[in-house]
Write a protein that holds these residues in place. Structure first.
Motif, PDB file in Angstrom:
ATOM      1  N   LEU A   1       0.868  -1.252  -0.004  1.00  0.00           N
ATOM      2  CA  LEU A   1      -0.027   0.053   0.039  1.00  0.00           C
ATOM      3  C   LEU A   1       0.882   1.195   0.012  1.00  0.00           C
ATOM      4  O   LEU A   1       0.615   2.072  -0.660  1.00  0.00           O
ATOM      5  CB  LEU A   1      -0.861   0.070   1.247  1.00  0.00           C
ATOM      6  N   GLY A   2       2.064   1.328   0.775  1.00  0.00           N
ATOM      7  CA  GLY A   2       2.900   2.318   0.700  1.00  0.00           C
ATOM      8  C   GLY A   2       3.527   2.635  -0.510  1.00  0.00           C
ATOM      9  O   GLY A   2       3.770   3.640  -0.848  1.00  0.00           O
ATOM     10  N   LEU A   3       3.890   1.341  -1.235  1.00  0.00           N
ATOM     11  CA  LEU A   3       4.406   1.683  -2.450  1.00  0.00           C
ATOM     12  C   LEU A   3       3.888   2.204  -3.660  1.00  0.00           C
ATOM     13  O   LEU A   3       4.090   3.085  -4.292  1.00  0.00           O
ATOM     14  CB  LEU A   3       5.070  -0.022  -2.848  1.00  0.00           C
ATOM     15  N   TRP A   4       2.419   1.601  -3.525  1.00  0.00           N
ATOM     16  CA  TRP A   4       1.342   2.107  -4.462  1.00  0.00           C
ATOM     17  C   TRP A   4       1.144   3.650  -4.095  1.00  0.00           C
ATOM     18  O   TRP A   4       1.022   4.463  -5.191  1.00  0.00           O
ATOM     19  CB  TRP A   4       0.029   1.369  -4.498  1.00  0.00           C
ATOM     20  N   ALA A   5       1.121   4.086  -2.988  1.00  0.00           N
ATOM     21  CA  ALA A   5       0.880   5.423  -2.669  1.00  0.00           C
ATOM     22  C   ALA A   5       1.954   6.233  -3.030  1.00  0.00           C
ATOM     23  O   ALA A   5       1.906   7.535  -3.574  1.00  0.00           O
ATOM     24  CB  ALA A   5       0.899   5.762  -1.048  1.00  0.00           C
ATOM     25  N   LEU A   6       3.414   5.958  -3.267  1.00  0.00           N
ATOM     26  CA  LEU A   6       4.362   6.553  -3.599  1.00  0.00           C
ATOM     27  C   LEU A   6       4.445   6.758  -4.941  1.00  0.00           C
ATOM     28  O   LEU A   6       4.490   7.909  -5.679  1.00  0.00           O
ATOM     29  CB  LEU A   6       5.839   5.812  -3.296  1.00  0.00           C
ATOM     30  N   PHE A   7       3.988   5.576  -5.636  1.00  0.00           N
ATOM     31  CA  PHE A   7       3.771   5.706  -7.220  1.00  0.00           C
ATOM     32  C   PHE A   7       2.801   6.643  -7.743  1.00  0.00           C
ATOM     33  O   PHE A   7       3.033   7.489  -8.598  1.00  0.00           O
ATOM     34  CB  PHE A   7       3.230   4.294  -7.817  1.00  0.00           C
ATOM     35  N   VAL A   8       1.649   6.709  -6.858  1.00  0.00           N
ATOM     36  CA  VAL A   8       0.551   7.640  -7.183  1.00  0.00           C
ATOM     37  C   VAL A   8       1.041   9.143  -6.957  1.00  0.00           C
ATOM     38  O   VAL A   8       0.849   9.948  -7.738  1.00  0.00           O
ATOM     39  CB  VAL A   8      -0.631   7.466  -6.465  1.00  0.00           C
ATOM     40  N   ALA A   9       1.827   9.465  -5.936  1.00  0.00           N
ATOM     41  CA  ALA A   9       2.303  10.455  -5.464  1.00  0.00           C
ATOM     42  C   ALA A   9       3.137  11.086  -6.565  1.00  0.00           C
ATOM     43  O   ALA A   9       3.140  12.657  -6.824  1.00  0.00           O
ATOM     44  CB  ALA A   9       2.860  10.575  -4.074  1.00  0.00           C
ATOM     45  N   VAL A  10       4.302  10.383  -6.807  1.00  0.00           N
ATOM     46  CA  VAL A  10       5.190  10.704  -8.026  1.00  0.00           C
ATOM     47  C   VAL A  10       4.630  11.038  -9.291  1.00  0.00           C
ATOM     48  O   VAL A  10       4.775  11.976  -9.656  1.00  0.00           O
ATOM     49  CB  VAL A  10       6.211   9.708  -8.165  1.00  0.00           C
TER      50      VAL A  10
END
Length: 108
Positions: free
Chosen positions: A4-13
């Motif tokens: 979930l944290g990794l996907w949140a990082l992808f979306v934020a970038v």
């Protein structure tokens, strides 16, 4: 890092990248760039090119220390002098390559 944290990082970038590119499209024509900034931005392409080329000339093959008997250094200096004197891209490339090939032929 969790999934979930990794996907949140992808979306934020992705959102950040989209926002940076969109602001130039949306602000084009609405915002007048200050003259000082406009003059400074004229030097960016030459600076980037120098930053990309100089390490390849000074540190051949990705070595950690400069190699001073490298034939690329005098060839780059000759090309820089021709570029400064004649302001011709084709002549600069021709002289730089001729000097480099000549020095490599003399070395072997």
């Amino acid at each position: 890092m969790s999934d979930l944290g990794l996907w949140a990082l992808f979306v934020a970038v992705g959102v950040g990248t989209f926002a940076m590119r969109l602001c130039f499209v949306e602000l084009h024509g609405r915002w007048r760039m200050p003259e000082l900034l406009s003059r400074a931005l004229r030097y960016v392409p030459a600076s980037v090119l120098a930053a990309l080329v100089l390490p390849a000339v000074i540190y051949p093959n990705g070595q950690g220390a400069p190699v001073l008997d490298n034939p690329q250094i005098p060839a780059a200096i000759a090309a820089a002098v021709v570029a400064w004197k004649f302001k011709s891209t084709v002549l600069t490339l021709a002289v730089g390559m001729a000097v480099l090939w000549g020095l490599k032929a003399l070395a072997s």
